[in-house]
Design an enzyme around this catalytic site. Structure first.
Site, PDB file in Angstrom:
ATOM      1  N   GLY A 125       0.813  -1.221   0.000  1.00 49.71           N
ATOM      2  CA  GLY A 125       0.000   0.000   0.000  1.00 49.71           C
ATOM      3  C   GLY A 125       0.836   1.255   0.000  1.00 49.71           C
ATOM      4  O   GLY A 125       1.128   1.815   1.066  1.00 49.71           O
ATOM      5  N   LEU A 126       1.205   1.723  -1.168  1.00 50.94           N
ATOM      6  CA  LEU A 126       2.022   2.922  -1.304  1.00 50.94           C
ATOM      7  C   LEU A 126       1.258   4.064  -1.973  1.00 50.94           C
ATOM      8  O   LEU A 126       1.154   5.158  -1.430  1.00 50.94           O
ATOM      9  CB  LEU A 126       3.286   2.602  -2.116  1.00 50.94           C
ATOM     10  CG  LEU A 126       4.213   3.770  -2.434  1.00 50.94           C
ATOM     11  CD1 LEU A 126       4.807   4.353  -1.155  1.00 50.94           C
ATOM     12  CD2 LEU A 126       5.328   3.335  -3.385  1.00 50.94           C
ATOM     13  N   SER A 128       2.919   9.555  -8.898  1.00 51.90           N
ATOM     14  CA  SER A 128       4.376   9.426  -8.954  1.00 51.90           C
ATOM     15  C   SER A 128       5.063  10.089  -7.763  1.00 51.90           C
ATOM     16  O   SER A 128       6.198   9.739  -7.431  1.00 51.90           O
ATOM     17  CB  SER A 128       4.908  10.047 -10.252  1.00 51.90           C
ATOM     18  OG  SER A 128       4.483   9.301 -11.369  1.00 51.90           O
ATOM     19  N   THR A 180      -2.705  -3.860  -5.958  1.00 57.48           N
ATOM     20  CA  THR A 180      -2.850  -5.205  -6.526  1.00 57.48           C
ATOM     21  C   THR A 180      -2.892  -6.261  -5.422  1.00 57.48           C
ATOM     22  O   THR A 180      -2.173  -6.160  -4.427  1.00 57.48           O
ATOM     23  CB  THR A 180      -1.680  -5.495  -7.485  1.00 57.48           C
ATOM     24  OG1 THR A 180      -1.627  -4.483  -8.480  1.00 57.48           O
ATOM     25  CG2 THR A 180      -1.853  -6.848  -8.161  1.00 57.48           C
ATOM     26  N   ILE A 224      -0.613  -6.724 -37.280  1.00 64.58           N
ATOM     27  CA  ILE A 224      -0.372  -7.914 -38.108  1.00 64.58           C
ATOM     28  C   ILE A 224      -1.619  -8.786 -38.161  1.00 64.58           C
ATOM     29  O   ILE A 224      -1.956  -9.352 -39.212  1.00 64.58           O
ATOM     30  CB  ILE A 224       0.832  -8.695 -37.559  1.00 64.58           C
ATOM     31  CG1 ILE A 224       2.135  -7.924 -37.828  1.00 64.58           C
ATOM     32  CG2 ILE A 224       0.910 -10.102 -38.169  1.00 64.58           C
ATOM     33  CD1 ILE A 224       3.342  -8.469 -37.104  1.00 64.58           C
ATOM     34  N   HIS A 225      -2.326  -8.879 -37.054  1.00 70.47           N
ATOM     35  CA  HIS A 225      -3.534  -9.702 -37.007  1.00 70.47           C
ATOM     36  C   HIS A 225      -4.739  -9.034 -37.668  1.00 70.47           C
ATOM     37  O   HIS A 225      -5.772  -9.689 -37.877  1.00 70.47           O
ATOM     38  CB  HIS A 225      -3.889 -10.040 -35.549  1.00 70.47           C
ATOM     39  CG  HIS A 225      -3.097 -11.152 -34.971  1.00 70.47           C
ATOM     40  ND1 HIS A 225      -1.740 -11.061 -34.706  1.00 70.47           N
ATOM     41  CD2 HIS A 225      -3.459 -12.412 -34.587  1.00 70.47           C
ATOM     42  CE1 HIS A 225      -1.310 -12.190 -34.179  1.00 70.47           C
ATOM     43  NE2 HIS A 225      -2.327 -13.030 -34.105  1.00 70.47           N
ATOM     44  N   GLY A 226      -4.616  -7.755 -37.982  1.00 72.22           N
ATOM     45  CA  GLY A 226      -5.719  -7.052 -38.644  1.00 72.22           C
ATOM     46  C   GLY A 226      -6.967  -7.029 -37.769  1.00 72.22           C
ATOM     47  O   GLY A 226      -6.892  -6.854 -36.551  1.00 72.22           O
ATOM     48  N   GLU A 228       4.731   0.925 -11.029  1.00 67.43           N
ATOM     49  CA  GLU A 228       6.065   0.848 -10.408  1.00 67.43           C
ATOM     50  C   GLU A 228       7.037   1.870 -11.002  1.00 67.43           C
ATOM     51  O   GLU A 228       8.214   1.584 -11.222  1.00 67.43           O
ATOM     52  CB  GLU A 228       6.621  -0.575 -10.475  1.00 67.43           C
ATOM     53  CG  GLU A 228       5.791  -1.552  -9.653  1.00 67.43           C
ATOM     54  CD  GLU A 228       6.541  -2.780  -9.214  1.00 67.43           C
ATOM     55  OE1 GLU A 228       7.747  -2.694  -8.938  1.00 67.43           O
ATOM     56  OE2 GLU A 228       5.906  -3.847  -9.146  1.00 67.43           O
ATOM     57  N   THR A 266       6.518   5.478 -13.629  1.00 66.04           N
ATOM     58  CA  THR A 266       6.233   5.760 -15.033  1.00 66.04           C
ATOM     59  C   THR A 266       7.516   5.861 -15.857  1.00 66.04           C
ATOM     60  O   THR A 266       8.621   5.959 -15.312  1.00 66.04           O
ATOM     61  CB  THR A 266       5.468   7.082 -15.160  1.00 66.04           C
ATOM     62  OG1 THR A 266       6.326   8.155 -14.709  1.00 66.04           O
ATOM     63  CG2 THR A 266       4.183   7.076 -14.347  1.00 66.04           C
TER      64      THR A 266
END
Length: 396
Positions: free
Chosen positions: A125-126, A133, A161, A352-354, A378, A380
């Site tokens: 918890g920060l 930041s 998280t 690439i996969h369109g 963690e 920027t």
């Protein structure tokens, strides 16, 4: 003579995690992701494999490995899915590592065995709603009650998280414990010095409230929440490390964590290469596989280059950490380069996969959604550039 190849023990671990990711994670994680559901069974199996205990000594229930081993596992998991990888990364480097690095013997023996077994998750918890930041601008407070010998915590943390799962057991929070008078130069008025400390708060403590899950762009199968503390009381013994050293402790944890995020980013970048190679070989247009087109070849070649350099960067930083050499600059470089490489690779893989790249049934759509946070969490990209400049001796 330098040898960048993994030794047999590391290679066995890498191969084992890669097989687990392909056989267990890949077939089911898409459904968890779309339902925004935490994959408890997958996490439980990771615990049985010992992944949560990789960098901890056996005396605390760990596997007796090191941080390099953890990063290898993170890369292979993120090659398939980042929600699972970030659950491991946060559980180990942010949840358990502060206790291992700075805890008393009693705290280690109380918490680490369950954390290392994956039976319990810890959180870090920060970040605060108005901090971002500027993590040193902590507003959460912890007042020491002399009568009861307890810390009384008030404040809010955000983007945390692993903080609200059914197996979350603790959150370590940074809090402003007491302003100490500090004389200014030339006899001016005294100015306050912010004393920030770290305190372990077990889940279920009265006054500790966990919000509902965030609605996120990516990492949808991981748990992220806001936390609030209202006259939340914990024993004096829950102070983690030295009073007033909490912020310095977490800076060390973040330096290490950036190597882990770099490894995770490398895995996502590699996953984009894997999926693009497969698609380019099977997708036909104008009578031939699209991989026969030089434009596609060049895109994938650039993706492979970025992935390779990202891997070299995090392995260099991790090696310096293990050798007890300075690694702050190298960790920042690895995190900065690999996170931007992951974003670039995810964008190119989608291209690439369109149209299929925009469909959630294809892994690259998940990679694209998951990649952006790597340039933010963690530290920027801007913060990493500041750190690198500072380590080069430049100041603002």
């Amino acid at each position: 003579m330098l040898d960048h190849r993994l030794d047999s023990e590391y290679e066995e671990l890498r191969r084992t995690v890669a097989e687990f990711a392909a056989d267990v994670v890949a077939p089911t994680i898409g459904d968890f992701y779309e339902r925004e559901e935490f994959p408890y069974e997958i996490v439980k199996e990771m615990g049985r494999m010992g992944l949560f205990g990789l960098p901890f000594p056996e005396e605390y229930g760990g596997m007796g490995g090191d941080y390099f081993a953890l990063c290898l596992a993170l890369e292979e998991l993120a090659r398939v899915d980042s929600s699972v990888a970030i659950t491991l990364e946060a559980g180990v480097s942010l949840g358990a590592m502060p206790i291992y690095r700075f805890g008393t013997e009693e705290q280690k023996r109380e918490w680490l065995p369950r954390l290392a077994a994956g039976e319990m998750l810890g959180a870090f918890g920060l970040t605060e709603p108005e901090g971002g930041s500027d993590a040193g601008a902590t507003r959460t407070t912890a007042r020491f009650d002399e009568a009861t010998r307890e810390w009384v915590i008030n404040g809010t943390k955000c983007f945390i998280t692993n903080s609200g799962t059914d197996i979350t057991g603790l959150v370590t929070v940074t809090a402003l414990t007491e302003p100490i008078a500090r004389s200014s130069e030339e006899g001016g008025e005294a100015s306050p010095k912010r004393e920030i400390s770290s305190i372990i708060v077990p889940v279920g403590t009265p006054g500790f409230q966990v919000s509902k899950k965030y609605s996120k762009v990516g990492w949808n199968a991981s748990d992220t929440r806001e936390l609030s503390f209202t006259d939340c009381r914990v024993p004096e013994a829950n102070l983690l490390g030295q009073r007033g050293r909490g912020f310095a402790q977490f800076l060390r944890i973040l330096d290490e964590g950036r190597i882990a995020i770099a490894a995770l980013s490398t895995g996502l970048a590699q996953g984009c290469v894997d999926q693009s190679l497969q698609y380019a070989a099977t997708r036909r247009a104008f009578g031939r596989p699209i991989g026969a087109n030089q434009a596609i070849q060049f895109k994938i070649s650039d993706m492979e280059m970025r992935t390779h350099l990202s891997r070299l960067a995090w392995r260099d930083a991790a090696s310096r950490l293990l050798l007890a050499e300075p690694f702050k600059k190298e960790a920042a470089i690895a995190k900065l380069y690999s996170s931007e490489a992951a974003v670039d690779n995810a964008r190119e893989a989608t291209q690439i996969h369109g149209g299929y790249g925009f469909m959630n049934e294809y892994p690259v759509a998940r990679f694209w959604r998951d990649s952006k946070i790597l340039e933010i969490g963690e530290g920027t990209s801007e913060v990493q550039r500041m750190l690198i400049a500072r380590e080069l001796g430049m100041s603002s």
